[in-house]
Design a protein around this motif. Structure first.
Motif, PDB file in Angstrom:
ATOM      1  N   PRO A 232       0.840  -1.199   0.000  1.00 48.93           N
ATOM      2  CA  PRO A 232       0.000   0.000   0.000  1.00 48.93           C
ATOM      3  C   PRO A 232       0.874   1.248   0.000  1.00 48.93           C
ATOM      4  CG  PRO A 232       0.024  -1.038   2.178  1.00 48.93           C
ATOM      5  CD  PRO A 232       0.728  -1.967   1.241  1.00 48.93           C
ATOM      6  N   PRO A 233       0.392   2.374  -0.544  1.00 51.27           N
ATOM      7  CA  PRO A 233      -0.980   2.607  -1.000  1.00 51.27           C
ATOM      8  C   PRO A 233      -1.229   2.242  -2.452  1.00 51.27           C
ATOM      9  CG  PRO A 233       0.242   4.654  -1.081  1.00 51.27           C
ATOM     10  CD  PRO A 233       1.205   3.619  -0.558  1.00 51.27           C
ATOM     11  N   PHE A 234      -0.268   1.622  -3.137  1.00 51.77           N
ATOM     12  CA  PHE A 234      -0.415   1.366  -4.576  1.00 51.77           C
ATOM     13  C   PHE A 234      -1.088   0.027  -4.862  1.00 51.77           C
ATOM     14  CE2 PHE A 234       3.432   3.935  -3.849  1.00 51.77           C
ATOM     15  CZ  PHE A 234       2.995   5.118  -4.421  1.00 51.77           C
TER      16      PHE A 234
ATOM     17  N   ASP B  65      -9.366  -0.446   0.284  1.00 50.96           N
ATOM     18  CA  ASP B  65      -9.133   0.522  -0.782  1.00 50.96           C
ATOM     19  C   ASP B  65     -10.470   1.044  -1.278  1.00 50.96           C
ATOM     20  OD1 ASP B  65      -8.925   1.040  -3.867  1.00 50.96           O
ATOM     21  OD2 ASP B  65      -6.875   1.214  -3.131  1.00 50.96           O
ATOM     22  N   LEU B  66     -10.602   2.363  -1.398  1.00 45.67           N
ATOM     23  CA  LEU B  66     -11.876   2.971  -1.761  1.00 45.67           C
ATOM     24  C   LEU B  66     -12.281   2.649  -3.191  1.00 45.67           C
ATOM     25  CD1 LEU B  66     -13.901   4.625  -0.171  1.00 45.67           C
ATOM     26  CD2 LEU B  66     -12.885   6.709  -1.105  1.00 45.67           C
ATOM     27  N   PHE B  67     -11.314   2.605  -4.114  1.00 46.70           N
ATOM     28  CA  PHE B  67     -11.680   2.279  -5.492  1.00 46.70           C
ATOM     29  C   PHE B  67     -12.100   0.820  -5.616  1.00 46.70           C
ATOM     30  CE2 PHE B  67     -10.748   0.797  -9.814  1.00 46.70           C
ATOM     31  CZ  PHE B  67     -11.567   1.665 -10.531  1.00 46.70           C
ATOM     32  N   ASN B  68     -11.407  -0.069  -4.924  1.00 44.69           N
ATOM     33  CA  ASN B  68     -11.807  -1.473  -4.974  1.00 44.69           C
ATOM     34  C   ASN B  68     -13.133  -1.711  -4.265  1.00 44.69           C
ATOM     35  OD1 ASN B  68      -9.628  -2.916  -6.438  1.00 44.69           O
ATOM     36  ND2 ASN B  68      -8.377  -1.971  -4.854  1.00 44.69           N
ATOM     37  N   LEU B  69     -13.481  -0.840  -3.327  1.00 43.37           N
ATOM     38  CA  LEU B  69     -14.829  -0.877  -2.766  1.00 43.37           C
ATOM     39  C   LEU B  69     -15.847  -0.615  -3.877  1.00 43.37           C
ATOM     40  CD1 LEU B  69     -16.746  -1.045  -0.314  1.00 43.37           C
ATOM     41  CD2 LEU B  69     -16.370   1.408   0.028  1.00 43.37           C
ATOM     42  N   PHE B  70     -15.544   0.358  -4.737  1.00 36.39           N
ATOM     43  CA  PHE B  70     -16.403   0.630  -5.884  1.00 36.39           C
ATOM     44  C   PHE B  70     -16.492  -0.593  -6.803  1.00 36.39           C
ATOM     45  CE2 PHE B  70     -16.379   1.793 -10.414  1.00 36.39           C
ATOM     46  CZ  PHE B  70     -17.640   2.370 -10.527  1.00 36.39           C
ATOM     47  N   VAL B  71     -15.368  -1.249  -7.043  1.00 40.64           N
ATOM     48  CA  VAL B  71     -15.346  -2.423  -7.924  1.00 40.64           C
ATOM     49  C   VAL B  71     -16.209  -3.543  -7.349  1.00 40.64           C
ATOM     50  CG1 VAL B  71     -13.890  -4.241  -8.898  1.00 40.64           C
ATOM     51  CG2 VAL B  71     -13.095  -1.863  -8.900  1.00 40.64           C
ATOM     52  N   PHE B  72     -16.029  -3.823  -6.058  1.00 38.42           N
ATOM     53  CA  PHE B  72     -16.812  -4.894  -5.445  1.00 38.42           C
ATOM     54  C   PHE B  72     -18.297  -4.519  -5.369  1.00 38.42           C
ATOM     55  CE2 PHE B  72     -12.655  -6.281  -3.525  1.00 38.42           C
ATOM     56  CZ  PHE B  72     -12.637  -7.522  -4.148  1.00 38.42           C
ATOM     57  N   PHE B  73     -18.590  -3.246  -5.192  1.00 36.76           N
ATOM     58  CA  PHE B  73     -19.978  -2.790  -5.262  1.00 36.76           C
ATOM     59  C   PHE B  73     -20.584  -3.140  -6.617  1.00 36.76           C
ATOM     60  CE2 PHE B  73     -21.484   0.607  -2.080  1.00 36.76           C
ATOM     61  CZ  PHE B  73     -21.061  -0.166  -1.016  1.00 36.76           C
ATOM     62  N   GLU B  74     -19.828  -2.884  -7.673  1.00 39.69           N
ATOM     63  CA  GLU B  74     -20.344  -3.157  -9.017  1.00 39.69           C
ATOM     64  C   GLU B  74     -20.546  -4.658  -9.227  1.00 39.69           C
ATOM     65  OE1 GLU B  74     -21.388  -0.687 -11.200  1.00 39.69           O
ATOM     66  OE2 GLU B  74     -21.083   0.261  -9.253  1.00 39.69           O
ATOM     67  N   VAL B  75     -19.655  -5.476  -8.689  1.00 36.82           N
ATOM     68  CA  VAL B  75     -19.808  -6.926  -8.810  1.00 36.82           C
ATOM     69  C   VAL B  75     -21.091  -7.388  -8.134  1.00 36.82           C
ATOM     70  CG1 VAL B  75     -18.830  -9.168  -8.162  1.00 36.82           C
ATOM     71  CG2 VAL B  75     -17.332  -7.366  -9.024  1.00 36.82           C
TER      72      VAL B  75
ATOM     73  N   ILE C 187     -17.447   9.679  -9.097  1.00 37.21           N
ATOM     74  CA  ILE C 187     -17.110  11.105  -9.017  1.00 37.21           C
ATOM     75  C   ILE C 187     -16.486  11.429  -7.661  1.00 37.21           C
ATOM     76  CG2 ILE C 187     -18.097  13.429  -8.924  1.00 37.21           C
ATOM     77  CD1 ILE C 187     -20.202  12.422 -10.959  1.00 37.21           C
ATOM     78  N   ALA C 188     -17.079  10.905  -6.592  1.00 39.30           N
ATOM     79  CA  ALA C 188     -16.561  11.164  -5.243  1.00 39.30           C
ATOM     80  C   ALA C 188     -15.166  10.584  -5.069  1.00 39.30           C
ATOM     81  CB  ALA C 188     -17.520  10.588  -4.205  1.00 39.30           C
ATOM     82  N   VAL C 189     -14.959   9.358  -5.546  1.00 41.90           N
ATOM     83  CA  VAL C 189     -13.645   8.721  -5.429  1.00 41.90           C
ATOM     84  C   VAL C 189     -12.598   9.514  -6.213  1.00 41.90           C
ATOM     85  CG1 VAL C 189     -12.313   6.672  -6.068  1.00 41.90           C
ATOM     86  CG2 VAL C 189     -14.527   6.416  -4.964  1.00 41.90           C
ATOM     87  N   ALA C 190     -12.963   9.970  -7.411  1.00 38.77           N
ATOM     88  CA  ALA C 190     -12.025  10.753  -8.226  1.00 38.77           C
ATOM     89  C   ALA C 190     -11.648  12.054  -7.527  1.00 38.77           C
ATOM     90  CB  ALA C 190     -12.646  11.040  -9.590  1.00 38.77           C
ATOM     91  N   ALA C 191     -12.630  12.719  -6.910  1.00 38.15           N
ATOM     92  CA  ALA C 191     -12.360  13.972  -6.199  1.00 38.15           C
ATOM     93  C   ALA C 191     -11.420  13.740  -5.020  1.00 38.15           C
ATOM     94  CB  ALA C 191     -13.667  14.599  -5.727  1.00 38.15           C
ATOM     95  N   LEU C 192     -11.662  12.674  -4.259  1.00 40.61           N
ATOM     96  CA  LEU C 192     -10.797  12.386  -3.111  1.00 40.61           C
ATOM     97  C   LEU C 192      -9.387  12.014  -3.558  1.00 40.61           C
ATOM     98  CD1 LEU C 192     -13.261  10.373  -0.841  1.00 40.61           C
ATOM     99  CD2 LEU C 192     -12.283  12.627  -0.375  1.00 40.61           C
ATOM    100  N   TYR C 193      -9.287  11.275  -4.649  1.00 43.16           N
ATOM    101  CA  TYR C 193      -7.966  10.925  -5.166  1.00 43.16           C
ATOM    102  C   TYR C 193      -7.229  12.164  -5.666  1.00 43.16           C
ATOM    103  CZ  TYR C 193      -4.309   8.744  -7.957  1.00 43.16           C
ATOM    104  OH  TYR C 193      -3.086   8.388  -8.474  1.00 43.16           O
ATOM    105  N   GLY C 194      -7.965  13.078  -6.296  1.00 47.69           N
ATOM    106  CA  GLY C 194      -7.345  14.303  -6.794  1.00 47.69           C
ATOM    107  C   GLY C 194      -6.751  15.144  -5.683  1.00 47.69           C
ATOM    108  N   VAL C 195      -7.375  15.126  -4.500  1.00 49.54           N
ATOM    109  CA  VAL C 195      -6.892  15.942  -3.374  1.00 49.54           C
ATOM    110  C   VAL C 195      -5.824  15.209  -2.579  1.00 49.54           C
ATOM    111  CG1 VAL C 195      -7.541  17.061  -1.203  1.00 49.54           C
ATOM    112  CG2 VAL C 195      -9.043  17.224  -3.203  1.00 49.54           C
TER     113      VAL C 195
ATOM    114  N   GLY D 132      -4.294  12.091  -3.389  1.00 46.46           N
ATOM    115  CA  GLY D 132      -3.310  11.305  -4.122  1.00 46.46           C
ATOM    116  C   GLY D 132      -3.253   9.857  -3.704  1.00 46.46           C
ATOM    117  N   SER D 133      -4.293   9.365  -3.029  1.00 43.70           N
ATOM    118  CA  SER D 133      -4.314   7.984  -2.554  1.00 43.70           C
ATOM    119  C   SER D 133      -5.745   7.467  -2.564  1.00 43.70           C
ATOM    120  CB  SER D 133      -3.739   7.892  -1.144  1.00 43.70           C
ATOM    121  OG  SER D 133      -3.809   6.561  -0.653  1.00 43.70           O
ATOM    122  N   LEU D 134      -5.873   6.133  -2.681  1.00 48.15           N
ATOM    123  CA  LEU D 134      -7.184   5.483  -2.586  1.00 48.15           C
ATOM    124  C   LEU D 134      -7.242   4.497  -1.437  1.00 48.15           C
ATOM    125  CD1 LEU D 134      -7.808   4.879  -6.393  1.00 48.15           C
ATOM    126  CD2 LEU D 134      -9.073   6.438  -4.923  1.00 48.15           C
TER     127      LEU D 134
END
Length: 503
Positions: free
Chosen positions: A66-68, A126-136, A173-181, A183-185
């Protein structure tokens, strides 16, 4: 690094793929599905035992640190949620394999894909992988909801799909905004970055946090975002509806996880972002769920509204944000998930013996197994109402004790106690209509399958078990609450993990 942590993700994944390849061989599909559910239950018990020592265990896929890298996290909370999911899945699949998975043979594969998404959501750090598992889990739930066809399921499924697609867009959108500020997920790493954000970045981070709350609120079915749930759950087949009892708890889990770890007490300019919203929304959800249960004219709709009531009760305890309230809330979460699963399965057994009336709450013929089904319904009703001695009473009592008697919590006391009365009235109306206010004729319907009955009785015995063993379970949830309210422990665990893996 223990490899057991990834088993609840890989096991349903491989099972689902294998079941697809075995298409058409229904007996083998049912056997493998139940065997996999049994293995998942055993694995969850093992992980629960490991998590009980209080250590936060991390698992980096491919040894990318982590965090990569993709990180899985096992703590007391994720282990408890895995256990509840595994118990519910085992009995739901046990019910389905008794001929309740028709038509077709694709239900089992979709159930295991759903388990993949649910378990992944509980374990990911990881917040992005939370999104991925949500989609699954959402894609799987779309198929499960439409399984069996029918106009009613198609209408309910359309609303469900459209709303969740909108939620997914907001999540991204929320995940992208948090990553932009930041720099980590990675959640632990992001929590460290959020504590140090400048006042100029705080509004953007707060906006992203509110968007996440909307998304998680949609998954949890919080007012006013719950209106998709009653028709969707009522339209689903019985084992699917029972499995869906865990879906709203995924939303509750993510609210607790994100808003204690990332936007918790020590989050600087965006500290305690969700709590001012959660308290009124929880009470409103409770009231609207109770009104829906009272007004329902079909048993499955009534049970679906009781799911909404359980979400409101849970969020009220979580909004108090104290160790005692969180401990009581997670004890109640275990109870409410299992009891709603029982009710959906039991409703299916009842409607099969009412002919064309199905589960409509209106006078009809006597049920062929009126005494047996009536007894099971009575026990389940006691549990969901919150009457002693079952765990619903214990959970509500602990929650009200944790809330205390203050001006702001007086409304919670009033709603919870009045809610128990209203639930009693609603289920009394249903029970008396199905089992007492009947015609003299007995509906010519086949007796309930013994295996399906055993699945219902097994879940009821689980409710009895968490009532009898309330003390050790509460001790676990108290330790869980303490661990959850110390988010810096996750950052420390990640730092130690980095050092160990590098060496």
């Amino acid at each position: 690094m223990s490899h057991w942590i990834i088993v609840p993700v890989l096991l349903p994944l491989f099972t689902a793929v294998l079941l697809i390849l075995l298409s058409g061989r229904r007996t083998l599909i049912r056997s493998l599905s139940l065997l996999s559910a049994t293995a998942l239950l055993a694995t969850s018990m093992l992980l629960l035992g490991q998590a009980n020592d209080g250590e936060i265990r991390l698992y980096a896929l491919g040894n990318w640190l982590p965090p990569f890298g993709i990180l899985l996290v096992l703590d007391r909370l994720s282990a408890l949620m895995l256990m509840v999911t595994a118990v519910l899945a085992f009995f739901s699949i046990a019910y389905a394999v008794r001929g309740n998975d028709a038509p077709g043979d694709k239900l089992h594969a979709m159930v295991h894909f759903l388990l993949l998404g649910v378990n992944g959501a509980f374990l990911t750090g990881d917040l992005f992988n939370l999104f991925v598992f949500f989609e699954v889990l959402l894609i799987s739930s779309y198929g499960l909801l439409l399984h069996g066809r029918g106009a009613e399921r198609a209408r309910a499924g359309l609303h469900y799909v459209v709303l969740n697609l909108c939620g997914s867009a907001l999540f991204l959108i929320a995940v992208a905004a948090l990553y932009g500020v930041t720099g980590s997920l990675n959640m632990a790493d992001m929590a460290d970055k959020v504590r140090q954000i400048s006042p100029e970045d705080a509004p953007l981070v707060a906006t992203a946090g509110v968007l996440l709350l909307i998304v998680f609120g949609l998954k949890a079915a919080i007012a006013p975002l719950y209106f998709w749930l009653p028709r969707a759950y009522a339209a689903a087949s019985a084992p699917v509806a029972a499995m869906f009892a865990i879906m709203t708890k995924v939303g509750v889990y993510t609210i607790v996880r994100v808003y204690t770890q990332i936007f918790g007490n020590d989050a600087g300019n965006v500290a305690d972002l969700a709590w001012p919203w959660l308290w009124p929304l929880a009470l409103i959800t409770l009231v609207l769920g109770l009104l829906g249960a009272l007004a329902a004219r079909e048993l499955r709709i009534q049970i679906a509204y009781l799911v909404v009531v359980s979400v409101g009760t849970l969020l009220a305890g979580i909004a108090l944000n104290t160790p005692a309230a969180l401990a009581a809330s997670f004890y109640y979460l275990v109870h409410s998930t299992l009891i709603c699963g029982v009710l959906f399965l039991l409703a299916d057994l009842i409607l099969r013996q009412r002919g064309e009336l199905l589960d409509r709450i209106t006078k009809g013929p006597q049920l062929r197994q009126s005494a047996l089904l009536g007894a099971l319904f009575f026990i389940a009703a006691i549990g969901v109402i919150g009457l002693p001695p079952l765990s619903g009473f214990i959970g509500k009592l602990l929650l009200l004790s944790a809330a205390g008697v203050h001006l702001e919590t007086a409304l919670l006391w009033l709603i919870v106690l009045a809610g128990s009365l209203f639930t009693l009235m609603a289920l009394s109306r249903s029970g008396s209509t199905f089992f007492w206010r009947t015609d003299s004729r007995i509906e010519q319907a086949p007796a309930a399958d013994k295996g399906a009955l055993l699945a219902v009785i097994g879940l009821l015995l689980c409710i009895l078990a968490i009532s009898i063993h309330a003390a050790p379970i509460l001790a676990y949830t108290q330790a869980l609450a303490q661990q959850l309210l110390e988010p810096q422990a996750y950052s420390e665990a990640m730092q130690v993990f980095r050092v160990i893996e590098r060496n």
